[in-house]
Scaffold this motif. Structure first.
Motif, mmCIF file in Angstrom:
data_model
loop_
_atom_site.group_PDB
_atom_site.id
_atom_site.type_symbol
_atom_site.label_atom_id
_atom_site.label_comp_id
_atom_site.label_asym_id
_atom_site.label_seq_id
_atom_site.Cartn_x
_atom_site.Cartn_y
_atom_site.Cartn_z
ATOM 1 N N ARG A 45 -2.797 -2.253 -0.031
ATOM 2 C CA ARG A 45 -2.018 -1.322 -0.849
ATOM 3 C C ARG A 45 -2.836 -0.061 -1.115
ATOM 4 N NH1 ARG A 45 -2.156 -4.234 -5.485
ATOM 5 N NH2 ARG A 45 -1.346 -2.448 -6.584
ATOM 6 N N ARG A 47 -2.299 4.152 -3.016
ATOM 7 C CA ARG A 47 -1.485 5.119 -3.740
ATOM 8 C C ARG A 47 -1.886 6.506 -3.272
ATOM 9 N NH1 ARG A 47 -2.851 3.959 -8.920
ATOM 10 N NH2 ARG A 47 -1.246 2.367 -8.975
ATOM 11 N N GLU A 64 3.267 4.656 -3.924
ATOM 12 C CA GLU A 64 2.454 3.465 -3.689
ATOM 13 C C GLU A 64 2.981 2.783 -2.432
ATOM 14 O OE1 GLU A 64 1.292 -0.594 -5.990
ATOM 15 O OE2 GLU A 64 1.142 1.290 -7.121
ATOM 16 N N THR A 66 2.559 -0.317 0.555
ATOM 17 C CA THR A 66 2.070 -1.669 0.846
ATOM 18 C C THR A 66 2.224 -1.939 2.336
ATOM 19 O OG1 THR A 66 2.772 -2.432 -1.331
ATOM 20 C CG2 THR A 66 2.378 -4.128 0.317
#
Length: 147
Positions: A45, A47, A64, A66
Motif C-alpha cells: 500500500r 499514499r 491511497e 493497494t
C-alpha cells in the motif's frame, strides 16, 4: 463519470526487471506526472498526493493505492481511492506482463470513476487530460526500462 483506458507496449527489458519497476512505488512515481508526495504504507500500500488540473479546477488529490492479486512476474491489480477539490476518485488497474522476442510485453487497463466537482465541472476535459497524463506515464516507463 467512469473513464476507461487500455494499452500495450513492448519494453526491451526482462520481465522480472519490468515487474520490479512497476511494483516499486518510488520508481514508478518518477514517471507519474504531478506527484507531489509519496508515502509507502507497507503491505503493498502507498499514499500519493497528486496535483490535478482540469480546466479551471486546480489543486491536490490524495489517493491511497493497494496492490493486490499479485502473480509475480505476470499479473497485478492496483486499486485506489482518494479525493480532494470536492471530488472523489476510485481506480482499478490491471497489469499483465508476458515475455516477448524483444523483451517484455506490458498490457494494461484502467478504470477511473470520478465524482463531485471534477466530474461535473471538468467533464468535457477530464477524458483527454487523463489520457494525456497516462500516455506520458507509460512513455516514461518505457524510456526508463529500455535504457
Amino acid at each position: 463519470m467512469a473513464l476507461r483506458f487500455q494499452g500495450s507496449l513492448i519494453v526491451r527489458a526482462p520481465r522480472e526487471q519490468v515487474w520490479a519497476f512497476l511494483l516499486d512505488p518510488h520508481a514508478v512515481s518518477q514517471c507519474l506526472p504531478d506527484v507531489q508526495a509519496l508515502e509507502v504504507l507497507g503491505d503493498g500500500r502507498f499514499r500519493a498526493v497528486v496535483r490535478v488540473g482540469v480546466g479551471f479546477i486546480k489543486g491536490n488529490f490524495t489517493v491511497e493505492v493497494t496492490m493486490a492479486d499479485l502473480q509475480p512476474p505476470a499479473h497485478a491489480v492496483l486499486t485506489g481511492h482518494g479525493g480532494g477539490l470536492g471530488s472523489a476518485v476510485d481506480l482499478r488497474s490491471t497489469l499483465d506482463l508476458a515475455e516477448a522476442p524483444e523483451g517484455t510485453r506490458l498490457d494494461w487497463q484502467a478504470e477511473v470513476v470520478v465524482s463531485g466537482t471534477l466530474a461535473t465541472a471538468g467533464a468535457r476535459l477530464l477524458q483527454s487530460t487523463v489520457e494525456k497524463k497516462t500516455t506520458e506515464a507509460f512513455a516514461c516507463v518505457k524510456t526508463r526500462l529500455d535504457a
